[in-house]
Design a protein around this motif. Structure first.
Motif, PDB file in Angstrom:
ATOM      1  N   PHE A   1       0.816  -1.212   0.000  1.00  0.00           N
ATOM      2  CA  PHE A   1       0.000   0.000   0.000  1.00  0.00           C
ATOM      3  C   PHE A   1       0.851   1.264   0.000  1.00  0.00           C
ATOM      4  N   THR A   2       1.962   1.247   0.700  1.00  0.00           N
ATOM      5  CA  THR A   2       2.838   2.419   0.748  1.00  0.00           C
ATOM      6  C   THR A   2       3.342   2.758  -0.655  1.00  0.00           C
ATOM      7  N   ALA A   3       3.650   1.739  -1.441  1.00  0.00           N
ATOM      8  CA  ALA A   3       4.133   1.957  -2.808  1.00  0.00           C
ATOM      9  C   ALA A   3       3.043   2.554  -3.703  1.00  0.00           C
ATOM     10  N   ARG A   4       1.781   2.381  -3.318  1.00  0.00           N
ATOM     11  CA  ARG A   4       0.657   2.843  -4.134  1.00  0.00           C
ATOM     12  C   ARG A   4      -0.200   3.870  -3.394  1.00  0.00           C
ATOM     13  N   GLN A   5       0.365   4.463  -2.366  1.00  0.00           N
ATOM     14  CA  GLN A   5      -0.380   5.365  -1.491  1.00  0.00           C
ATOM     15  C   GLN A   5      -1.009   6.532  -2.244  1.00  0.00           C
ATOM     16  N   SER A   6      -0.273   7.162  -3.111  1.00  0.00           N
ATOM     17  CA  SER A   6      -0.778   8.326  -3.835  1.00  0.00           C
ATOM     18  C   SER A   6      -1.989   7.954  -4.692  1.00  0.00           C
ATOM     19  N   LYS A   7      -1.891   6.865  -5.403  1.00  0.00           N
ATOM     20  CA  LYS A   7      -2.969   6.404  -6.282  1.00  0.00           C
ATOM     21  C   LYS A   7      -4.247   6.149  -5.480  1.00  0.00           C
ATOM     22  N   TYR A   8      -4.112   5.418  -4.382  1.00  0.00           N
ATOM     23  CA  TYR A   8      -5.287   5.083  -3.584  1.00  0.00           C
ATOM     24  C   TYR A   8      -5.798   6.296  -2.800  1.00  0.00           C
ATOM     25  N   TYR A   9      -4.892   7.183  -2.406  1.00  0.00           N
ATOM     26  CA  TYR A   9      -5.342   8.382  -1.701  1.00  0.00           C
ATOM     27  C   TYR A   9      -6.229   9.225  -2.619  1.00  0.00           C
ATOM     28  N   LYS A  10      -5.815   9.392  -3.869  1.00  0.00           N
ATOM     29  CA  LYS A  10      -6.619  10.154  -4.829  1.00  0.00           C
ATOM     30  C   LYS A  10      -7.988   9.518  -5.029  1.00  0.00           C
ATOM     31  N   LEU A  11      -8.007   8.216  -5.119  1.00  0.00           N
ATOM     32  CA  LEU A  11      -9.272   7.501  -5.277  1.00  0.00           C
ATOM     33  C   LEU A  11     -10.157   7.714  -4.051  1.00  0.00           C
ATOM     34  N   GLY A  12      -9.594   7.562  -2.867  1.00  0.00           N
ATOM     35  CA  GLY A  12     -10.357   7.775  -1.635  1.00  0.00           C
ATOM     36  C   GLY A  12     -10.840   9.198  -1.500  1.00  0.00           C
ATOM     37  N   TRP A  13      -9.988  10.161  -1.869  1.00  0.00           N
ATOM     38  CA  TRP A  13     -10.365  11.571  -1.788  1.00  0.00           C
ATOM     39  C   TRP A  13     -11.524  11.879  -2.736  1.00  0.00           C
ATOM     40  N   SER A  14     -11.532  11.251  -3.900  1.00  0.00           N
ATOM     41  CA  SER A  14     -12.604  11.515  -4.860  1.00  0.00           C
ATOM     42  C   SER A  14     -13.960  11.065  -4.314  1.00  0.00           C
ATOM     43  N   TYR A  15     -13.972  10.102  -3.412  1.00  0.00           N
ATOM     44  CA  TYR A  15     -15.211   9.664  -2.766  1.00  0.00           C
ATOM     45  C   TYR A  15     -15.547  10.507  -1.535  1.00  0.00           C
ATOM     46  N   LEU A  16     -14.545  10.733  -0.694  1.00  0.00           N
ATOM     47  CA  LEU A  16     -14.810  11.197   0.662  1.00  0.00           C
ATOM     48  C   LEU A  16     -14.440  12.649   0.943  1.00  0.00           C
TER      49      LEU A  16
ATOM     50  N   ASN B   1     -12.157  13.973   2.589  1.00  0.00           N
ATOM     51  CA  ASN B   1     -11.829  14.188   3.987  1.00  0.00           C
ATOM     52  C   ASN B   1     -10.628  13.304   4.322  1.00  0.00           C
ATOM     53  N   HIS B   2      -9.560  13.931   4.773  1.00  0.00           N
ATOM     54  CA  HIS B   2      -8.306  13.216   5.021  1.00  0.00           C
ATOM     55  C   HIS B   2      -8.492  12.092   6.035  1.00  0.00           C
ATOM     56  N   GLN B   3      -9.145  12.364   7.146  1.00  0.00           N
ATOM     57  CA  GLN B   3      -9.311  11.354   8.192  1.00  0.00           C
ATOM     58  C   GLN B   3     -10.107  10.148   7.687  1.00  0.00           C
ATOM     59  N   ASP B   4     -11.149  10.409   6.894  1.00  0.00           N
ATOM     60  CA  ASP B   4     -11.943   9.308   6.346  1.00  0.00           C
ATOM     61  C   ASP B   4     -11.109   8.448   5.398  1.00  0.00           C
ATOM     62  N   VAL B   5     -10.277   9.090   4.584  1.00  0.00           N
ATOM     63  CA  VAL B   5      -9.415   8.334   3.660  1.00  0.00           C
ATOM     64  C   VAL B   5      -8.423   7.485   4.453  1.00  0.00           C
ATOM     65  N   GLU B   6      -7.876   8.044   5.529  1.00  0.00           N
ATOM     66  CA  GLU B   6      -6.972   7.279   6.381  1.00  0.00           C
ATOM     67  C   GLU B   6      -7.689   6.068   6.987  1.00  0.00           C
TER      68      GLU B   6
ATOM     69  N   ILE C   1     -12.713   0.482  -2.653  1.00  0.00           N
ATOM     70  CA  ILE C   1     -13.910   1.208  -3.091  1.00  0.00           C
ATOM     71  C   ILE C   1     -15.095   0.884  -2.183  1.00  0.00           C
ATOM     72  N   ASN C   2     -15.256  -0.366  -1.827  1.00  0.00           N
ATOM     73  CA  ASN C   2     -16.356  -0.741  -0.930  1.00  0.00           C
ATOM     74  C   ASN C   2     -16.214  -0.081   0.432  1.00  0.00           C
ATOM     75  N   GLU C   3     -14.994   0.050   0.920  1.00  0.00           N
ATOM     76  CA  GLU C   3     -14.769   0.753   2.196  1.00  0.00           C
ATOM     77  C   GLU C   3     -15.103   2.240   2.058  1.00  0.00           C
ATOM     78  N   CYS C   4     -14.730   2.847   0.925  1.00  0.00           N
ATOM     79  CA  CYS C   4     -15.082   4.251   0.673  1.00  0.00           C
ATOM     80  C   CYS C   4     -16.599   4.412   0.655  1.00  0.00           C
ATOM     81  N   ARG C   5     -17.276   3.519  -0.038  1.00  0.00           N
ATOM     82  CA  ARG C   5     -18.741   3.573  -0.113  1.00  0.00           C
ATOM     83  C   ARG C   5     -19.372   3.460   1.266  1.00  0.00           C
TER      84      ARG C   5
ATOM     85  N   LYS D   1     -22.359   5.998   5.520  1.00  0.00           N
ATOM     86  CA  LYS D   1     -22.510   6.257   6.954  1.00  0.00           C
ATOM     87  C   LYS D   1     -22.549   7.770   7.213  1.00  0.00           C
ATOM     88  N   ARG D   2     -21.644   8.488   6.577  1.00  0.00           N
ATOM     89  CA  ARG D   2     -21.586   9.935   6.763  1.00  0.00           C
ATOM     90  C   ARG D   2     -22.849  10.584   6.222  1.00  0.00           C
TER      91      ARG D   2
END
Length: 175
Positions: free
Chosen positions: A26-41, A43-48, A80-84, A89-90
């Protein structure tokens, strides 16, 4: 898709439930997944939280992976399912989402584009984000969502038409 020698080694470690290997992947792909999480949420804490939940699920459920060649698609699907789940919930608790304010014009235009994307139905928005923001192929997207490639193509096309309409000042439903 993991194809390199080092990718094969790390996948073998992950399959042996080595938590450090999962974290390294995940660390090697952190930027890619962070962008994906940010596009859903947005919110930094939610992405974390999504990162943490996904890492735990990958670690705990790696035995359910049927074909190694689909590892990244499988992980992306979990992510993606975790983002959803957090988004729902929010949304259901009616919390006011606060966005980080950044005075970067590029960030502002990206944020406006993401807001336009948010106006699309989820089935179009997710595919557009994965294809054009994350660079997944249509075949990879079909694998992630367990859809035929033809359905992915038609949803991308229809979603882009709707997005164009939104950007031009109309409503997505007009398409």
């Amino acid at each position: 898709m993991i194809t390199s020698i080092s990718g094969d080694k790390i996948l073998k470690k992950i399959k042996k439930q080595d938590m450090n290997a999962v974290i390294d992947w995940f660390t090697a792909r952190q930027s890619k997944y962070y962008k994906l999480g940010w596009s859903y949420l947005k919110n930094h804490q939610d992405v974390e939280d999504v990162f943490h939940n996904t890492i735990m699920k990958v670690h705990d459920k790696i035995g359910q992976l049927k074909e190694e060649q689909y590892f990244e698609s499988w992980v992306t699907s979990i992510f993606i399912n975790e983002c959803r789940a957090i988004y729902r919930k929010r949304r259901s608790s009616s919390l006011d989402v606060q966005q980080d304010s950044v005075n970067n014009p590029t960030f502002q235009s990206d944020l406006e584009m993401l807001e336009d994307l948010d106006r699309l139905d989820e089935k179009y928005r997710e595919l557009i984000m994965l294809r054009y923001l994350q660079g997944y192929s249509q075949k990879e997207i079909a694998t992630i969502f367990k859809l035929p490639v033809g359905t992915v193509k038609s949803r991308l096309y229809r979603g882009l038409l709707m997005l164009r309409k939104i950007i031009e000042g109309g409503e997505a439903d007009d398409v």
